[in-house]
Design a protein around this motif. Sequence first.
Motif, mmCIF file in Angstrom:
data_model
loop_
_atom_site.group_PDB
_atom_site.id
_atom_site.type_symbol
_atom_site.label_atom_id
_atom_site.label_comp_id
_atom_site.label_asym_id
_atom_site.label_seq_id
_atom_site.Cartn_x
_atom_site.Cartn_y
_atom_site.Cartn_z
ATOM 1 N N HIS A 338 -16.783 44.291 41.936
ATOM 2 C CA HIS A 338 -16.015 44.702 40.792
ATOM 3 C C HIS A 338 -16.609 45.285 39.700
ATOM 4 O O HIS A 338 -15.864 45.603 38.699
ATOM 5 C CB HIS A 338 -15.187 43.432 40.252
ATOM 6 C CG HIS A 338 -16.286 42.003 40.043
ATOM 7 N ND1 HIS A 338 -17.338 42.340 38.987
ATOM 8 C CD2 HIS A 338 -16.378 40.938 40.314
ATOM 9 C CE1 HIS A 338 -17.910 41.216 38.906
ATOM 10 N NE2 HIS A 338 -17.371 40.523 39.774
ATOM 11 N N GLN A 339 -18.091 45.422 39.808
ATOM 12 C CA GLN A 339 -18.879 46.312 38.959
ATOM 13 C C GLN A 339 -18.736 45.784 37.497
ATOM 14 O O GLN A 339 -18.628 46.542 36.523
ATOM 15 C CB GLN A 339 -18.412 47.541 38.651
ATOM 16 C CG GLN A 339 -18.649 48.327 40.228
ATOM 17 C CD GLN A 339 -20.405 48.218 40.795
ATOM 18 O OE1 GLN A 339 -21.062 48.695 40.029
ATOM 19 N NE2 GLN A 339 -20.248 47.696 41.775
ATOM 20 N N GLY A 340 -18.639 44.421 37.353
ATOM 21 C CA GLY A 340 -18.492 43.644 36.077
ATOM 22 C C GLY A 340 -17.130 43.867 35.343
ATOM 23 O O GLY A 340 -16.963 43.184 34.417
ATOM 24 N N LYS A 341 -16.221 44.137 36.415
ATOM 25 C CA LYS A 341 -14.782 44.145 35.830
ATOM 26 C C LYS A 341 -14.000 42.972 35.926
ATOM 27 O O LYS A 341 -13.010 42.515 35.284
ATOM 28 C CB LYS A 341 -13.925 45.197 36.041
ATOM 29 C CG LYS A 341 -14.649 46.665 35.687
ATOM 30 C CD LYS A 341 -13.948 47.881 36.436
ATOM 31 C CE LYS A 341 -14.408 49.270 36.046
ATOM 32 N NZ LYS A 341 -13.799 50.429 36.874
ATOM 33 N N GLY A 342 -14.456 41.886 36.903
ATOM 34 C CA GLY A 342 -13.923 40.777 37.117
ATOM 35 C C GLY A 342 -14.957 39.452 37.099
ATOM 36 O O GLY A 342 -15.815 39.620 36.614
ATOM 37 N N ILE A 343 -14.208 38.355 37.581
ATOM 38 C CA ILE A 343 -15.368 37.343 37.456
ATOM 39 C C ILE A 343 -15.623 36.315 38.629
ATOM 40 O O ILE A 343 -16.281 35.539 38.928
ATOM 41 C CB ILE A 343 -14.484 36.045 36.509
ATOM 42 C CG1 ILE A 343 -13.116 35.733 37.103
ATOM 43 C CG2 ILE A 343 -14.380 36.594 35.211
ATOM 44 C CD1 ILE A 343 -13.177 34.895 37.788
ATOM 45 N N TYR A 344 -14.978 37.263 39.999
ATOM 46 C CA TYR A 344 -15.376 36.728 41.044
ATOM 47 C C TYR A 344 -16.941 37.112 41.438
ATOM 48 O O TYR A 344 -17.394 37.884 40.988
ATOM 49 C CB TYR A 344 -14.395 37.167 42.157
ATOM 50 C CG TYR A 344 -13.196 36.447 41.908
ATOM 51 C CD1 TYR A 344 -12.800 35.191 42.652
ATOM 52 C CD2 TYR A 344 -12.102 37.147 41.251
ATOM 53 C CE1 TYR A 344 -11.341 34.598 42.078
ATOM 54 C CE2 TYR A 344 -10.880 36.703 41.005
ATOM 55 C CZ TYR A 344 -10.468 35.554 41.616
ATOM 56 O OH TYR A 344 -9.412 34.878 41.430
ATOM 57 N N SER A 345 -17.354 36.261 42.591
ATOM 58 C CA SER A 345 -18.741 36.541 42.811
ATOM 59 C C SER A 345 -19.821 36.555 41.793
ATOM 60 O O SER A 345 -20.831 37.616 41.576
ATOM 61 C CB SER A 345 -18.874 37.899 43.731
ATOM 62 O OG SER A 345 -17.878 37.886 44.662
ATOM 63 N N SER A 346 -19.623 35.720 40.841
ATOM 64 C CA SER A 346 -20.509 36.006 39.504
ATOM 65 C C SER A 346 -21.097 34.582 39.161
ATOM 66 O O SER A 346 -20.682 33.395 39.377
ATOM 67 C CB SER A 346 -19.733 36.612 38.351
ATOM 68 O OG SER A 346 -19.186 37.687 38.692
ATOM 69 N N ILE A 347 -22.081 34.586 38.306
ATOM 70 C CA ILE A 347 -22.582 33.621 37.318
ATOM 71 C C ILE A 347 -21.858 33.873 36.153
ATOM 72 O O ILE A 347 -22.049 35.051 35.476
ATOM 73 C CB ILE A 347 -24.061 33.545 37.288
ATOM 74 C CG1 ILE A 347 -24.767 33.146 38.914
ATOM 75 C CG2 ILE A 347 -24.438 32.663 36.260
ATOM 76 C CD1 ILE A 347 -26.158 33.332 38.813
ATOM 77 N N LEU A 348 -21.164 33.059 35.655
ATOM 78 C CA LEU A 348 -20.583 33.109 34.633
ATOM 79 C C LEU A 348 -21.032 32.140 33.186
ATOM 80 O O LEU A 348 -21.669 31.192 33.470
ATOM 81 C CB LEU A 348 -18.854 32.638 34.289
ATOM 82 C CG LEU A 348 -18.303 33.284 35.753
ATOM 83 C CD1 LEU A 348 -16.888 32.662 35.634
ATOM 84 C CD2 LEU A 348 -18.266 34.745 35.484
#
Length: 555
Positions: A338-348
């Motif tokens: 998502h190139q930073g546009k979403g929250i999946y596959s992320s460390i939040l």
Amino acid sequence: MKKPEILVAFLGLVLFACQSEKNDFGSEISSDASQILKGKTLFEQQCSTCHNFNEDAIGPNLSGLTRQVETQWIRDFIKNPGAAIDAKDPRAVELLAKYKTQMPGFPALSDQDIDALLSYMHTFETLPIPISGDTTSNLIPERVQDSGIRLELELFTQLPASDTVPPLAKMTKMEPIPGTPRLFINDQRIGLYEIENQKPVLFLNLKEKRPAMVSKPGWATGVGSFAFHPEFEKNGLFYTSHTEPGGTAPSDFGYTDSLSVFMQWVLTEWKAEDPRAKIFKGTDREILRIDNASQAHGMQELTFNPHAQKGDADFGLLYIGYGDGGTAEKRFAAISNHQGKGIYSSILRIDPAGTDGKNGKYGIPKINPFAGKSGLAGEVVAYGFRNPNRVFWDDKGNLHATDIGQHSIEEINRIEPGKFYGWPIREGTFVINPFGSFRTLYPLPADDAKIGVTYPLIQLEHDETVAVIGGYMVSEGLLKGKFVFGDVPSGRLFFVDLNESSSPVTQSWGVTFGGKEISMKTLVNHDRVDLKFGIDSDKKVYIMSKTEGKVYRIK
């Protein structure tokens, strides 16, 4: 024509075509349309995370299986694959050798359920790829060397059985309340226990508080993680993540309508009236609800930075490890990439005390790399992870995460804010086509730098480990200063010096029990160890196994 009717008509045509040819296997499988539809639903609920009918996934491509293999064999294997492996069944042994992990059994499925599954599977007539060869083997020629270190274990405690078949308990985490000796552990099916005098005492019955909670199918559902606020003794706050069926309540984060919602992950804040109480009594509030496309790769980690002190910008901020939810395997790669546009596959990272988040129930820390940037998800610290199941800090305060790979590479990443870690277009230091075969990897292109991927600090191929799990920094003994981690299914144990260099060397280690060297599989009396780690307030490290629900302390 409604969608179910279209599906029935289509499956009927497929069956007519299939029945025009003579088959050696599967002739007794029913072609009843209603049974096929029931089987389709069961397959999507129970099997689709690991299998499909296009290619090999976590498990083999199932297209045409019912036309190539004896029906009774398939029935028996679905019920109890472990029995087939124990009996040295050649096909079962070959599957285990290729996919490096044992399929879970489904003893709860009735004969009628399996009949329906077989009916659905029988509508796919293309034969699967033979179980031979592996396009992703020997990508990393260096083998992990055995350090020769063997550490003695002692049985510390055992959780009450929450099921009658392994895993008997489903713990994923054991950590103390910050600044206290109070030690807590979760059972994904139940809630949180406090360990008192080496005995588990139920502190929070989350299943009772949240009747919609489900802990199956899959190993990663239920109470995924927990974290106590660093000032819990003063404010009584702690946090849990758990799963509920898709559509239970409106979500805060979702995705395209063309991909169904299988589950929802829910982040809850709990406030104890008396932080010293042995059984939780207090209030709670839902902070965040996220749609998930499968039972896998959701909110596996909650944690606070243990190095942050009051007054530091990072103090009291909650870190969340959230995977791709199975979206990549369902061919919706853009949800992960998502190139930073979403929250999946992320460390939040969120501020539980704030209110400027998407739903007004949490805050977005100003120190987050995308905070306040139009079109970007301010909650994200870093992204591009398939399943960041452990988020941790080394002794110098550097942030890391273990990330479970697809078919080939397991990763430990050093996390830098705002960076992209590759998934689903990279697996380790290799190119992967998220719309092609997940079992085929390619070398990096000459112009790879323009993609902007940050690559793993450590990568291990699946001939070493198939599902990496961290792990803590060891504070004493032969492994002092090392980070220990392992392989979930096999229980194989590793360590690494995270400060050694830019390319730390991974070594293996082993355990003894009762003075004798023993494998983890033998110790837990099962081929699947379901390895996890824990730590106490004295920084002693523990090894845990869901199989029997036992916790072992490293002496």
